[in-house]
Design a protein around this motif. Structure first.
Motif, PDB file in Angstrom:
ATOM      1  N   GLN A 237      14.775  23.340  31.671  1.00 18.20           N
ATOM      2  CA  GLN A 237      15.579  24.507  31.306  1.00 18.20           C
ATOM      3  C   GLN A 237      17.005  24.129  30.914  1.00 18.20           C
ATOM      4  OE1 GLN A 237      14.569  27.616  31.089  1.00 18.20           O
ATOM      5  NE2 GLN A 237      12.584  27.632  32.126  1.00 18.20           N
ATOM      6  N   GLY A 238      17.369  22.855  31.126  1.00 14.33           N
ATOM      7  CA  GLY A 238      18.685  22.395  30.695  1.00 14.33           C
ATOM      8  C   GLY A 238      19.811  22.685  31.664  1.00 14.33           C
ATOM      9  N   LEU A 239      19.475  22.843  32.967  1.00 11.50           N
ATOM     10  CA  LEU A 239      20.513  23.175  33.945  1.00 11.50           C
ATOM     11  C   LEU A 239      21.342  21.972  34.364  1.00 11.50           C
ATOM     12  CD1 LEU A 239      18.705  25.760  36.256  1.00 11.50           C
ATOM     13  CD2 LEU A 239      20.110  26.154  34.220  1.00 11.50           C
ATOM     14  N   GLY A 240      20.819  20.780  34.189  1.00 14.22           N
ATOM     15  CA  GLY A 240      21.555  19.596  34.602  1.00 14.22           C
ATOM     16  C   GLY A 240      20.659  18.378  34.563  1.00 14.22           C
ATOM     17  N   ILE A 241      21.114  17.313  35.220  1.00 13.57           N
ATOM     18  CA  ILE A 241      20.351  16.073  35.312  1.00 13.57           C
ATOM     19  C   ILE A 241      19.515  16.130  36.584  1.00 13.57           C
ATOM     20  CG2 ILE A 241      20.510  13.575  35.625  1.00 13.57           C
ATOM     21  CD1 ILE A 241      23.015  13.623  33.905  1.00 13.57           C
ATOM     22  N   GLY A 242      18.233  15.863  36.455  1.00 18.55           N
ATOM     23  CA  GLY A 242      17.337  15.852  37.610  1.00 18.55           C
ATOM     24  C   GLY A 242      17.050  14.438  38.055  1.00 18.55           C
ATOM     25  N   LYS A 243      16.539  14.310  39.284  1.00 15.41           N
ATOM     26  CA  LYS A 243      16.133  12.993  39.772  1.00 15.41           C
ATOM     27  C   LYS A 243      14.911  13.163  40.657  1.00 15.41           C
ATOM     28  CE  LYS A 243      18.985  12.485  43.960  1.00 15.41           C
ATOM     29  NZ  LYS A 243      17.905  12.001  44.829  1.00 15.41           N
ATOM     30  N   MET A 244      13.933  12.296  40.445  1.00 17.84           N
ATOM     31  CA  MET A 244      12.686  12.387  41.186  1.00 17.84           C
ATOM     32  C   MET A 244      11.921  11.080  40.992  1.00 17.84           C
ATOM     33  SD  MET A 244      11.037  14.293  43.259  1.00 17.84           S
ATOM     34  CE  MET A 244      12.180  15.670  43.115  1.00 17.84           C
ATOM     35  N   ILE A 245      10.994  10.792  41.895  1.00 19.87           N
ATOM     36  CA  ILE A 245      10.150   9.617  41.747  1.00 19.87           C
ATOM     37  C   ILE A 245       9.522   9.624  40.348  1.00 19.87           C
ATOM     38  CG2 ILE A 245       8.060   8.488  42.603  1.00 19.87           C
ATOM     39  CD1 ILE A 245      10.455   8.102  44.387  1.00 19.87           C
ATOM     40  N   GLU A 246       9.560   8.482  39.671  1.00 20.05           N
ATOM     41  CA  GLU A 246       9.199   8.401  38.254  1.00 20.05           C
ATOM     42  C   GLU A 246       7.858   9.039  37.896  1.00 20.05           C
ATOM     43  OE1 GLU A 246       9.026   5.061  34.673  1.00 20.05           O
ATOM     44  OE2 GLU A 246       9.305   4.426  36.765  1.00 20.05           O
TER      45      GLU A 246
END
Length: 300
Positions: A237-246
């Motif tokens: 949705q373009g809210l920000g930078i996400g981070k999660m297991i690849e």
């Protein structure tokens, strides 16, 4: 221990696992009054109430919690021993409960579980999908799958995958509007979609593979989620930078709906492990699932 006390203790553990007398009665194929009477007899033996009862729930008292924690290992060992003896000369049967995060099911286990059920039709497989850290001993669960660094001490842990990286990603529209960071320090100008661990009630910290003299940048928070699918959706949705297991982001990175951010700085975690109590593997039904998963070693 008198036989009647052991019988009542077995019923007590089933009530804890199922959450109510009626649910325990269904699992044990007993009447609810019989289960209720066994609990009452055990409370009389102990001399203290074991549950706080309301119209909607049953919660362990301090005495109940202590009794459960101090007898869970013994009950599990006895159950495994009985199951192991009973399995001689016949196919494994009974219920096996597996706890695993949602992304592990979606990316790794979903292609496998139907084959296991067909190969072992007499085993009743129960999948417990939860991103929370689950105490398998307390919850009466046979085994679990977690990242290696999140497995409780004292558990047997067998690797199911190689090391996994934690990816940083954002939508093409977000990066077009806000720019693509090319150095870790540039992240300070961006917003981070953060993940909250349900069990510990804490936010997952931003970790980067940095030199010792490079500080981790501070990022403002765009949104907080406690679900991997919500993390991906918020990033799309373009809210920000996400981070999660690849592996969670991999399909979207491959499709181009998400783009990698600062990939050279992604940190690596121990891979997925299947974990269980040592005595649990003695049960034929549990051993069958362990061997099946290890034979189909998971690939990201």
């Amino acid at each position: 221990m008198r036989g009647s006390t052991f019988h009542c203790l077995m019923i007590f553990h089933c009530i804890v696992q199922e959450g109510s007398i009626r649910a325990a009665a269904r699992r044990l194929e007993m009447s609810a009054p019989t289960v209720s009477l066994a609990l009452k007899q055990l409370e009389q033996t102990v001399g203290l109430p074991l549950f706080r009862r309301t119209t909607r729930s049953m919660e362990l008292t301090e005495a109940g919690s202590q009794l459960h924690s101090q007898t869970a290992h013994v009950m599990s060992a006895l159950d495994s021993a009985m199951d192991q003896v009973g399995q001689h000369g016949r196919a494994p049967t009974g219920k096996v409960r597996l706890t695993l995060p949602r992304f592990v099911f979606q990316r790794f286990v979903q292609p496998l579980y139907a084959g296991f059920c067909r190969q072992y039709p007499d085993i009743e497989l129960e999948l417990h999908l939860s991103d929370a850290t689950v105490d398998i001993l307390r919850e009466g669960i046979d085994l679990g799958i977690r990242l290696g660094d999140r497995v409780d001490e004292g558990m047997v842990a067998r690797p199911l995958s190689g090391p996994l990286r934690e990816a940083l990603f954002a939508s093409p529209d977000y990066l077009a509007e806000h720019g693509t960071p090319t150095t870790p320090s540039a992240l300070s100008a961006h917003r981070l979609i953060r993940y909250r661990f349900v069990t510990a009630n804490r936010l997952s910290p931003l970790r980067l593979a940095l030199d010792d003299n490079m500080p981790t940048p501070d990022m403002s928070t765009a949104l907080i989620v406690n679900d991997t699918d919500a993390m991906i959706d918020a990033a799309i949705q373009g809210l920000g930078i996400g981070k999660m297991i690849e592996p969670v982001a991999a399909p979207h990175l491959a499709a181009g709906t998400l783009l990698p951010v600062l990939e050279p700085y992604w940190v690596t975690y121990p891979g997925l492990h299947i974990y269980y109590q040592k005595q649990s593997a003695q049960a034929g039904r549990v051993r069958a699932l362990i061997d099946y998963l290890l034979a189909h070693r998971l690939q990201p």
